[in-house]
Each structure stands twice: as structure tokens, then as C-alpha cells.
Design a protein around this motif. Structure first.
Motif, PDB file in Angstrom:
ATOM      1  N   PRO A 100       0.693  -1.380  -0.264  1.00 57.66           N
ATOM      2  CA  PRO A 100       0.094  -0.008   0.102  1.00 57.66           C
ATOM      3  C   PRO A 100       0.792   1.283  -0.028  1.00 57.66           C
ATOM      4  O   PRO A 100       0.389   2.367  -0.372  1.00 57.66           O
ATOM      5  N   ARG A 101       1.960   1.255   0.343  1.00 51.52           N
ATOM      6  CA  ARG A 101       2.735   2.588   0.588  1.00 51.52           C
ATOM      7  C   ARG A 101       4.175   2.486  -0.368  1.00 51.52           C
ATOM      8  O   ARG A 101       5.194   3.247  -0.072  1.00 51.52           O
ATOM      9  N   PHE A 102       4.148   1.715  -1.178  1.00 52.02           N
ATOM     10  CA  PHE A 102       5.301   1.773  -2.165  1.00 52.02           C
ATOM     11  C   PHE A 102       5.628   3.135  -2.669  1.00 52.02           C
ATOM     12  O   PHE A 102       4.780   3.531  -3.172  1.00 52.02           O
ATOM     13  N   ARG A 103       6.923   3.504  -2.578  1.00 55.60           N
ATOM     14  CA  ARG A 103       7.269   4.853  -3.091  1.00 55.60           C
ATOM     15  C   ARG A 103       8.586   4.662  -3.828  1.00 55.60           C
ATOM     16  O   ARG A 103       9.624   4.027  -3.504  1.00 55.60           O
ATOM     17  N   TYR A 104       8.914   5.534  -4.997  1.00 53.04           N
ATOM     18  CA  TYR A 104      10.170   5.327  -5.526  1.00 53.04           C
ATOM     19  C   TYR A 104      10.225   6.640  -6.308  1.00 53.04           C
ATOM     20  O   TYR A 104       9.286   7.360  -6.575  1.00 53.04           O
ATOM     21  N   ARG A 105      11.579   7.035  -6.474  1.00 56.64           N
ATOM     22  CA  ARG A 105      12.059   7.915  -7.434  1.00 56.64           C
ATOM     23  C   ARG A 105      13.127   7.414  -8.147  1.00 56.64           C
ATOM     24  O   ARG A 105      14.039   6.728  -7.760  1.00 56.64           O
ATOM     25  N   ALA A 106      13.082   7.849  -9.664  1.00 57.38           N
ATOM     26  CA  ALA A 106      14.248   7.187 -10.502  1.00 57.38           C
ATOM     27  C   ALA A 106      14.566   8.292 -11.682  1.00 57.38           C
ATOM     28  O   ALA A 106      13.553   8.942 -11.832  1.00 57.38           O
ATOM     29  N   THR A 107      15.640   8.232 -11.734  1.00 58.14           N
ATOM     30  CA  THR A 107      16.081   9.238 -12.969  1.00 58.14           C
ATOM     31  C   THR A 107      16.419   8.616 -14.325  1.00 58.14           C
ATOM     32  O   THR A 107      17.351   7.758 -14.165  1.00 58.14           O
ATOM     33  N   MET A 108      15.976   8.899 -15.553  1.00 59.01           N
ATOM     34  CA  MET A 108      16.406   8.449 -16.781  1.00 59.01           C
ATOM     35  C   MET A 108      17.651   9.204 -17.124  1.00 59.01           C
ATOM     36  O   MET A 108      17.969  10.246 -16.709  1.00 59.01           O
TER      37      MET A 108
END
Length: 194
Positions: A100-108
């Protein structure tokens, strides 16, 4: 009709909306999304390759389906909508909330950022997809155990969110059809369940 995404703060509270067309750039604001893993009764996962013209991670293999709930749209409704529109699939009656709380940040490589509070769900379908080529340009059914193992050992290249989700999903148990359902009360405050 232009698609709108829900912007959220670090606690997952709704702080506004933005056009999906404008939201992804070098300083992408945190926004609400979802990932769905689609299985068949043989415990195979549907893996898809993103169309080559997508703004983020074009041509990359990933989980079955991703999307953004519209403002006020229930999470289950958004999943059903995207499964039909993107893959031509009707999910089973039950859509299970698993992370329920998955979070991510990713840069191409070009600097474009994905920055999402992205609950993960699963469902079961019958039949093969008939994907919209504007969204998906490849798909395959892969036994879950094989898929999870090859993502985790790095021999299968997948999207950054899928790479982060698979170990967390594996921790739920070896049988994806027996993963425990999380409570919808654990969702970010901006997310509507039903």
C-alpha cells in the motif's frame, strides 16, 4: 480528454492536480500512481514492454500495468480502467492491495524523473492480452518464481520501479495467488479504495 494526476505531499495527502502531459520532467513532483501485477491461474505473471514513444522508460520491460488514478477515482477503478484500455483485459472481481505504501524516485539518462507514491496491486485474469500499441509493444507470460529470480539476480532488465517492487513482493511468499491482502486503510490519504 486530458489525463490529470493527483499531486501529493510526503505523507501522501492530496495537494492538487497537474496534467499528466506536464508532470514528468527533471523536477517531477511527487504524485499518486499504481502498479498492478496480473497473474493467470498457473501463477505466471504478465510482463509487458512499454511502447517506444512513452515519456518515461520507453521500450523497457516492466510489470503488467501501471497508471495514475484520476482525482477522486477509486484505486480499484483506475486499475480496471487501465487493464481494459492498455491491455484489453478484464480482471477478476478481486483486485488485491499488496504493497500500500510503495514509493520510488528514479531518473532516466536524459534527466527525466519519475517520483511516485505507487501502491502495488495484483489480480488474476483469463486469456491473453490484446494490448493498445500506443501503450505496450510486447508482452509475455513468465512463471512468477522465474521472473522474480531473474529480476533479483539482475539477469532480467526491468523498469526501476519493478526492480524495487519484486523483492518486496517476494517477501510476501512464494505463491503470488496467496499473498496476504493489505488493508486499504494503509493507503496514502489521497488514495480512494472503492
Amino acid at each position: 480528454m486530458e489525463e490529470t494526476v493527483v499531486l501529493v505531499d510526503d505523507e501522501g495527502r492530496d495537494i492538487g492536480t497537474m496534467s499528466k502531459r506536464l508532470v514528468h520532467h527533471r523536477d517531477t513532483p511527487l504524485h499518486l500512481a499504481f502498479s498492478c501485477y496480473v497473474f493467470d491461474d498457473r501463477r505466471r505473471v504478465l510482463v509487458t514492454r512499454r511502447a517506444g514513444h512513452k515519456t518515461t522508460w520507453p521500450g523497457v520491460w516492466t510489470n503488467s500495468c501501471c497508471g495514475h488514478p484520476a482525482p477522486g477515482e477509486p484505486m480499484t477503478g483506475a486499475v480496471r480502467r487501465r487493464l481494459v484500455d492498455e491491455l484489453g483485459l478484464t480482471p477478476a472481481e478481486e483486485i488485491t492491495l499488496v504493497l500500500p505504501r510503495f514509493r520510488y524516485r528514479a531518473t532516466m539518462a536524459d534527466g527525466t524523473v519519475e517520483n511516485e507514491l505507487c501502491p502495488v496491486l495484483s489480480t488474476v485474469v483469463e486469456g491473453d492480452p490484446v494490448p493498445d500499441p500506443d501503450e505496450v509493444d510486447g508482452w509475455e507470460w513468465v512463471p512468477w518464481a522465474e521472473f522474480a529470480a531473474t529480476v533479483q539476480d539482475g539477469t532480467r532488465d526491468v523498469s526501476p520501479w519493478c526492480r524495487q517492487q519484486v523483492p518486496q513482493l517476494t517477501a510476501l511468499g512464494p505463491d503470488p495467488l496467496a499473498w496476504p491482502a493489505a488493508s486499504h486503510w494503509e493507503l496514502p490519504p489521497a488514495a480512494v479504495w472503492t
